[in-house]
Design a protein around this motif. Sequence first.
Motif, PDB file in Angstrom:
ATOM      1  N   ALA A 617     -58.231  -7.198  -3.137  1.00 52.78           N
ATOM      2  CA  ALA A 617     -57.513  -8.365  -3.170  1.00 52.78           C
ATOM      3  C   ALA A 617     -57.754  -9.441  -2.326  1.00 52.78           C
ATOM      4  CB  ALA A 617     -55.951  -7.603  -2.696  1.00 52.78           C
ATOM      5  N   GLU A 618     -57.555 -10.543  -3.038  1.00 55.10           N
ATOM      6  CA  GLU A 618     -58.227 -11.687  -2.132  1.00 55.10           C
ATOM      7  C   GLU A 618     -57.751 -11.920  -0.899  1.00 55.10           C
ATOM      8  OE1 GLU A 618     -57.649 -13.164  -6.815  1.00 55.10           O
ATOM      9  OE2 GLU A 618     -56.848 -11.670  -5.429  1.00 55.10           O
ATOM     10  N   LYS A 619     -56.576 -11.910  -0.416  1.00 58.00           N
ATOM     11  CA  LYS A 619     -55.885 -12.046   0.613  1.00 58.00           C
ATOM     12  C   LYS A 619     -54.895 -11.287   1.059  1.00 58.00           C
ATOM     13  CE  LYS A 619     -57.550 -17.019   1.072  1.00 58.00           C
ATOM     14  NZ  LYS A 619     -56.931 -18.355   1.328  1.00 58.00           N
ATOM     15  N   VAL A 620     -54.790 -10.628   2.192  1.00 61.48           N
ATOM     16  CA  VAL A 620     -53.772  -9.922   2.705  1.00 61.48           C
ATOM     17  C   VAL A 620     -53.411 -10.345   4.195  1.00 61.48           C
ATOM     18  CG1 VAL A 620     -53.327  -7.505   3.673  1.00 61.48           C
ATOM     19  CG2 VAL A 620     -53.859  -7.914   1.362  1.00 61.48           C
ATOM     20  N   PHE A 653     -53.326 -12.008  -4.536  1.00 61.62           N
ATOM     21  CA  PHE A 653     -53.751 -10.637  -5.398  1.00 61.62           C
ATOM     22  C   PHE A 653     -53.730 -11.245  -6.793  1.00 61.62           C
ATOM     23  CE2 PHE A 653     -54.185  -6.042  -5.602  1.00 61.62           C
ATOM     24  CZ  PHE A 653     -55.501  -5.996  -6.570  1.00 61.62           C
ATOM     25  N   THR A 654     -54.419 -11.878  -7.507  1.00 62.25           N
ATOM     26  CA  THR A 654     -54.273 -12.476  -8.951  1.00 62.25           C
ATOM     27  C   THR A 654     -54.408 -11.736  -9.970  1.00 62.25           C
ATOM     28  OG1 THR A 654     -56.142 -13.637  -8.785  1.00 62.25           O
ATOM     29  CG2 THR A 654     -54.492 -14.866  -8.064  1.00 62.25           C
ATOM     30  N   ASN A 655     -55.274 -10.685  -9.804  1.00 58.02           N
ATOM     31  CA  ASN A 655     -55.628  -9.823 -10.985  1.00 58.02           C
ATOM     32  C   ASN A 655     -55.413  -8.295 -10.815  1.00 58.02           C
ATOM     33  OD1 ASN A 655     -57.490  -9.541  -8.898  1.00 58.02           O
ATOM     34  ND2 ASN A 655     -59.378  -9.309 -10.529  1.00 58.02           N
ATOM     35  N   ALA A 656     -54.367  -8.138 -10.309  1.00 59.24           N
ATOM     36  CA  ALA A 656     -53.832  -6.713  -9.962  1.00 59.24           C
ATOM     37  C   ALA A 656     -53.317  -6.197 -11.208  1.00 59.24           C
ATOM     38  CB  ALA A 656     -52.791  -6.560  -8.877  1.00 59.24           C
ATOM     39  N   PRO A 657     -53.709  -4.592 -11.383  1.00 67.74           N
ATOM     40  CA  PRO A 657     -52.814  -3.881 -12.362  1.00 67.74           C
ATOM     41  C   PRO A 657     -51.149  -4.128 -12.304  1.00 67.74           C
ATOM     42  CG  PRO A 657     -54.370  -2.683 -11.462  1.00 67.74           C
ATOM     43  CD  PRO A 657     -54.373  -3.882 -10.585  1.00 67.74           C
ATOM     44  N   CYS A 658     -50.671  -4.213 -13.586  1.00 66.10           N
ATOM     45  CA  CYS A 658     -49.414  -4.525 -13.586  1.00 66.10           C
ATOM     46  C   CYS A 658     -48.555  -3.226 -13.385  1.00 66.10           C
ATOM     47  CB  CYS A 658     -49.088  -5.173 -15.078  1.00 66.10           C
ATOM     48  SG  CYS A 658     -49.618  -6.415 -15.541  1.00 66.10           S
ATOM     49  N   PRO A 659     -47.100  -3.471 -12.515  1.00 64.67           N
ATOM     50  CA  PRO A 659     -46.358  -2.389 -12.265  1.00 64.67           C
ATOM     51  C   PRO A 659     -45.792  -1.542 -13.433  1.00 64.67           C
ATOM     52  CG  PRO A 659     -45.403  -4.312 -11.996  1.00 64.67           C
ATOM     53  CD  PRO A 659     -46.750  -4.597 -12.285  1.00 64.67           C
ATOM     54  N   PRO A 660     -45.328  -0.468 -13.683  1.00 67.20           N
ATOM     55  CA  PRO A 660     -44.967   0.085 -14.770  1.00 67.20           C
ATOM     56  C   PRO A 660     -44.018  -0.671 -15.974  1.00 67.20           C
ATOM     57  CG  PRO A 660     -44.242   1.363 -12.991  1.00 67.20           C
ATOM     58  CD  PRO A 660     -45.146   0.209 -12.556  1.00 67.20           C
ATOM     59  N   GLU A 661     -42.986  -1.315 -15.165  1.00 64.48           N
ATOM     60  CA  GLU A 661     -42.229  -2.218 -16.058  1.00 64.48           C
ATOM     61  C   GLU A 661     -42.827  -3.408 -16.746  1.00 64.48           C
ATOM     62  OE1 GLU A 661     -41.371  -3.719 -11.714  1.00 64.48           O
ATOM     63  OE2 GLU A 661     -41.959  -1.746 -12.891  1.00 64.48           O
ATOM     64  N   ARG A 688     -52.203  -8.656 -19.299  1.00 68.87           N
ATOM     65  CA  ARG A 688     -53.466  -7.869 -19.122  1.00 68.87           C
ATOM     66  C   ARG A 688     -53.686  -7.635 -17.548  1.00 68.87           C
ATOM     67  NH1 ARG A 688     -57.269  -8.114 -23.304  1.00 68.87           N
ATOM     68  NH2 ARG A 688     -56.283  -9.025 -25.120  1.00 68.87           N
ATOM     69  N   GLN A 689     -53.201  -8.335 -16.909  1.00 67.53           N
ATOM     70  CA  GLN A 689     -53.265  -8.420 -15.223  1.00 67.53           C
ATOM     71  C   GLN A 689     -52.113  -9.082 -14.748  1.00 67.53           C
ATOM     72  OE1 GLN A 689     -56.447  -9.924 -16.365  1.00 67.53           O
ATOM     73  NE2 GLN A 689     -57.203  -7.977 -16.749  1.00 67.53           N
ATOM     74  N   CYS A 690     -51.621  -8.715 -13.310  1.00 70.94           N
ATOM     75  CA  CYS A 690     -50.642  -9.242 -12.805  1.00 70.94           C
ATOM     76  C   CYS A 690     -50.980 -10.152 -11.468  1.00 70.94           C
ATOM     77  CB  CYS A 690     -49.449  -8.193 -12.614  1.00 70.94           C
ATOM     78  SG  CYS A 690     -48.361  -7.695 -14.159  1.00 70.94           S
ATOM     79  N   ASP A 691     -50.321 -11.115 -11.281  1.00 69.06           N
ATOM     80  CA  ASP A 691     -50.440 -11.794  -9.926  1.00 69.06           C
ATOM     81  C   ASP A 691     -49.245 -11.269  -9.231  1.00 69.06           C
ATOM     82  OD1 ASP A 691     -50.568 -13.533  -7.759  1.00 69.06           O
ATOM     83  OD2 ASP A 691     -50.764 -15.374  -9.205  1.00 69.06           O
ATOM     84  N   ILE A 692     -49.681 -10.559  -8.316  1.00 64.98           N
ATOM     85  CA  ILE A 692     -48.639  -9.962  -7.393  1.00 64.98           C
ATOM     86  C   ILE A 692     -48.785 -10.640  -5.703  1.00 64.98           C
ATOM     87  CG2 ILE A 692     -48.494  -7.684  -8.476  1.00 64.98           C
ATOM     88  CD1 ILE A 692     -50.172  -6.596  -6.228  1.00 64.98           C
ATOM     89  N   SER A 693     -49.155 -11.810  -5.939  1.00 66.20           N
ATOM     90  CA  SER A 693     -49.296 -12.513  -4.704  1.00 66.20           C
ATOM     91  C   SER A 693     -47.861 -12.814  -3.760  1.00 66.20           C
ATOM     92  CB  SER A 693     -49.907 -13.961  -4.734  1.00 66.20           C
ATOM     93  OG  SER A 693     -51.128 -13.603  -5.435  1.00 66.20           O
TER      94      SER A 693
END
Length: 811
Positions: A617-620, A653-661, A688-693
């Motif tokens: 993840a890019e930044k935490v 975190f711009t290219n995280a796997p998406c949550p189940p929903e 395809r990916q999720c942004d979870i920032s």
Amino acid sequence: MIARFLLLASVAGASIITPDAFAQDAAQPAADDVQQPNVRGDVIVVTARRRQETAQEVPLAISVIRGDSIEATGNFNIVKLQQLAPTLQVYTTNPRNTSVNIRGLGVPFGLTSDGFEQGVGIYVDDVYNSRVAAATFDFLDVAQVEVLRGPQGTLYGKNTTAGAINITTNQPTFDFEGRAELTVGNLNYKQAKAAVSGPLTDTIAARIAIAATSRRGTLYNVTSQRWINEQDNLGIRGQLLFKPNDDFSVTLSGDYSKQDPECCGTTFVRVGKTQRALARQYDALAAAQNYVVPSRNPYDRLSDLDSNLNAGNKIGGVSAKIKWDVGPGTLTSVTAWRFWDWKPENDRDFTGLSIVAKSQNPSQQDQYSQEFRYNYESEKVDFVLGLFGFKQRIDTQGTEQQGSAASKWSLTGALANDPSVLEGLTASNTQWLKSTSAALFGQVSWKVTDALTIQPGARINYDKKSGFYERIVTNGAGAVISCTPTPTAGSVLAAQCGVYQPQVSAPSDSAWNFTYDFNVNYKVARDVLAYATYAKSFKTLGINQNGLPLNADNSVNYDAGTVKPESVNHYEIGLKTQFWDRRATFNLSAFRTDIKNFQATVNGGQFGTVRGYLANAEKVRSQGIEADLKIVASDRFTAYANGAYTDAQYKKFTNAPCPPELSGGTLQPSGQAADYSQPGVPGALSPRQCDISGQTLPGVSKWAFSYGAEYNIPVTLLAKEGQAYLGVDGNYRSHWNSNASPSIYTDVKGYALTNFRAGFRGEGFDIFGWVRNAFDVDYIENLQVAPGNTGLIAGQVGDPQTWGGTIKVSF
């Protein structure tokens, strides 16, 4: 932030409650101070900075938990210890998959990979335990536990970015002593402990300790007609001390611990709609196979798992610790070898259907470590200089096999009606990891004045990791299959390759790192210490050891083989105070930790990997406030209250796997901006990916509190003089999310637990009864997303109300 700081301070100040045995940062008067009345009469000495000193003198956030407190409150391993230390988070689905975090940081939450380092170091008598599975074993003859918060790389052998848990056991004595303890309770709970210590000669002393714990499981499996998730622990430690004079000593230690429970199963918790076609989601698939879960209420504590369950776990090792007073300082050498043997069996589909018939990844680990330290103390300057070497190898042999219900569950069309397409499809994994680490570290304390101390530290670290992973896939007839070239769409081979793909990877990388920290502390008054710390730290590179994720076309994503090191910037200020003739201790700390390239465990929802793999993840960022209060009002009453506010989130975190929903549907077109507008809509296109920032890190409660109190009165019972006492302790954690990409389906509700104890103690004995989770609160310890994006959420429920009695004797 200031408002939250003041709020937490006021809450802690108002909650004057803690147990007599809990030694939270008690302090020793300075030698040149006028001695004040001390109703407690004890001194808490710690080794947090690799030298003996009182806890209030240490300019960092530290919780000190004495062994008698651990026993009195029933917190017999690190998993339970979080009930006493609010900023410590420990979550476990089985011994191997255990996350130990401090302030939300340390280990990527979720399934454990061998390819990354622990951000929270676990040390037992100065020996680093590299595998977090050690955290699930019983404490064995423990003197005290120190929980150090924040980076500790300039003081400890293995670099730790989030903190360290420093466990000190009772050492051999030249005076004969012994102790024994027996506990029985409901759920057929039995725990026995014993320790004996004494001299063998004038210069040699020995100590041996043993502990055993067993308890019936808390989840009933209607398929096997057995209670599962039981406890079955056995541990032994022996120590030999050679001390020819006051300046030299050698301690030889050996320990062995074994667990062999039927564990660790889950129960149905809920179903959440995904973007998979409605006919391919859990409720429809279960109905098509006439499958009905035993209960949709997790607190009925029923399961129907049809695969074998096992959590066979063995850990042990030997060490030699040499201490030699050389000139004005002390030279310490710690040499150790440790092993870990893990033999699991799991039901990975979380149902009573034979979808995944077999899932197991047994591992064997050997680790060697050598640490040299030189501690120097003088009137103006103290320093610690250390050299650390570490070598580790882990071998794993994995098997995952599809069952008779797999085709119906995972395929569509005519193939779904042919069980032979997937039944017996087996992925056999062979993997190994070699890890080498070396470091030179040190820290200096310069006493500029009697009040002001400047404390810089530095570390040079080298790490090398190399791994190998090979997966061979065989069909139900035992023939090896290949997925290259890409099989024809709709064919049996394409269906099989969509579940398991053969792959081989051999990631390898190495890195040098230089880190440092700087602490300034000032003694505002005799019993008031203020401090500020900046630390530049890192967590070394990681490699994915459990299989790589697949791309959209089912090809292996080899780019995910390695993950970058974490870069950590940590800031902290704190205040450590005592007042009321040192009967009250009140400590405050505020912190902020920024991490670039945070190593996160993510979930791609695939059968073909071990569900979780590492990604950056890019930044935490984690920031918060902590407050600790202890009151020793008199010999009759003591109390404590601890609180923490932790705001830990993915800043980017711009290219995280998406949550189940937001998973399970046909993927959105490549290059198109992700559309998050249809969560849980069957048939919708999936990003395809999720942004979870901006979302919260998994496993972290924003608010956490613990408290306790004990009151006693002198009495004479059966001609024995002693104290009758009543104690209470409890803890609260607010809600948190258990999926790496936070999901509306994996939010774990907050809960509060309360425990009581009452007993009678005197010289050499203690007899008490206890009840834990006294109000029988229903709560979830962990939630898991089942693979395949069907929407099934399974979980592990927390312990119900338990009660029992304990007898302790010492001589």
